[in-house]
Design a protein around this motif. Structure first.
Motif, PDB file in Angstrom:
ATOM      1  N   GLN A 175      -3.439  12.606  -4.502  1.00  0.00           N
ATOM      2  CA  GLN A 175      -4.568  12.225  -3.652  1.00  0.00           C
ATOM      3  C   GLN A 175      -4.796  10.731  -3.746  1.00  0.00           C
ATOM      4  O   GLN A 175      -4.239  10.065  -4.624  1.00  0.00           O
ATOM      5  CB  GLN A 175      -5.830  12.977  -4.074  1.00  0.00           C
ATOM      6  CG  GLN A 175      -6.276  12.696  -5.496  1.00  0.00           C
ATOM      7  CD  GLN A 175      -7.437  13.575  -5.892  1.00  0.00           C
ATOM      8  OE1 GLN A 175      -7.875  14.425  -5.139  1.00  0.00           O
ATOM      9  NE2 GLN A 175      -7.946  13.382  -7.090  1.00  0.00           N
ATOM     10  N   SER A 176      -5.594  10.197  -2.857  1.00  0.00           N
ATOM     11  CA  SER A 176      -5.994   8.783  -2.859  1.00  0.00           C
ATOM     12  C   SER A 176      -4.818   7.818  -2.919  1.00  0.00           C
ATOM     13  O   SER A 176      -4.859   6.810  -3.611  1.00  0.00           O
ATOM     14  CB  SER A 176      -6.942   8.507  -4.025  1.00  0.00           C
ATOM     15  OG  SER A 176      -8.062   9.347  -3.965  1.00  0.00           O
ATOM     16  N   GLY A 177      -3.747   8.135  -2.224  1.00  0.00           N
ATOM     17  CA  GLY A 177      -2.612   7.217  -2.151  1.00  0.00           C
ATOM     18  C   GLY A 177      -1.607   7.327  -3.272  1.00  0.00           C
ATOM     19  O   GLY A 177      -0.625   6.611  -3.288  1.00  0.00           O
ATOM     20  N   LEU A 178      -1.838   8.205  -4.246  1.00  0.00           N
ATOM     21  CA  LEU A 178      -0.891   8.389  -5.337  1.00  0.00           C
ATOM     22  C   LEU A 178      -0.365   9.814  -5.272  1.00  0.00           C
ATOM     23  O   LEU A 178      -1.114  10.770  -5.474  1.00  0.00           O
ATOM     24  CB  LEU A 178      -1.549   8.121  -6.689  1.00  0.00           C
ATOM     25  CG  LEU A 178      -0.634   8.227  -7.912  1.00  0.00           C
ATOM     26  CD1 LEU A 178       0.504   7.224  -7.819  1.00  0.00           C
ATOM     27  CD2 LEU A 178      -1.431   8.014  -9.179  1.00  0.00           C
ATOM     28  N   THR A 204       0.809  -1.219   0.000  1.00  0.00           N
ATOM     29  CA  THR A 204       0.000   0.000   0.000  1.00  0.00           C
ATOM     30  C   THR A 204       0.839   1.264   0.000  1.00  0.00           C
ATOM     31  O   THR A 204       0.294   2.355   0.102  1.00  0.00           O
ATOM     32  CB  THR A 204      -0.927   0.023   1.231  1.00  0.00           C
ATOM     33  OG1 THR A 204      -0.109  -0.057   2.404  1.00  0.00           O
ATOM     34  CG2 THR A 204      -1.923  -1.129   1.183  1.00  0.00           C
ATOM     35  N   SER A 222       2.694   4.466  -1.178  1.00  0.00           N
ATOM     36  CA  SER A 222       2.403   5.353  -2.305  1.00  0.00           C
ATOM     37  C   SER A 222       3.614   5.471  -3.215  1.00  0.00           C
ATOM     38  O   SER A 222       4.741   5.278  -2.807  1.00  0.00           O
ATOM     39  CB  SER A 222       1.996   6.733  -1.789  1.00  0.00           C
ATOM     40  OG  SER A 222       3.044   7.286  -1.047  1.00  0.00           O
TER      41      SER A 222
END
Length: 143
Positions: free
Chosen positions: A116-119, A4, A6
């Motif tokens: 955003q959203s882990g990227l 998970t 990034s």
């Protein structure tokens, strides 16, 4: 299993290299340590193994630390992203940092992170040289 962590894209801004700091005594004092790095996709160890090196400079070598850093890079210490430096026995750290306002930071780095959203993407922007006093004022400002 997917890791998970990034993804980061980093623009490298490497310091200017100083040349010609290689002696046989320095070579004997580096002690490689193996570190296996996990891959981003699988979370399993990758095939590449980084060596985190340990260096023990003499007091004379330690006095010109920028030159010693260039030597460490010439030995491949930068490939792991970090290195351990054991200071000489007779080295004493500063007692306080009250008198460093006139020191110049030759290439301060501003980090810009977007995503955003882990990227996320991170850019390092090299700025003009600043003194520690100027940097402190900028860091403490509302800007």
């Amino acid at each position: 299993m997917r890791n998970t962590a990034s993804r980061h894209q980093v623009k490298e801004s490497r310091p200017r290299s100083l040349c010609g700091f290689r002696t046989p005594a320095l070579h004997r004092r580096r002690i490689p340590v193996s570190v296996t790095m996990a891959t981003e996709d699988s979370g399993s160890p990758s095939k590449s193994v980084c060596k985190i090196m340990t260096f023990q400079p003499t007091m004379e070598e330690f006095k010109n630390f920028s030159k010693y850093i260039a030597y460490m890079e010439s030995q491949g210490a930068h490939r792991a992203g970090l290195a351990k430096v054991i200071p000489p026995k007779d080295w004493k750290p500063r007692r306080n940092y009250d008198n460093i306002d006139s020191l110049v930071i030759p290439a301060p780095i501003q980090q810009m992170v977007t995503g955003q959203s882990g990227l996320f993407t991170q850019y390092n922007i090299q700025k003009k040289p600043l003194t520690v006093k100027e940097f402190r004022c900028l860091a403490n400002s509302d800007k």
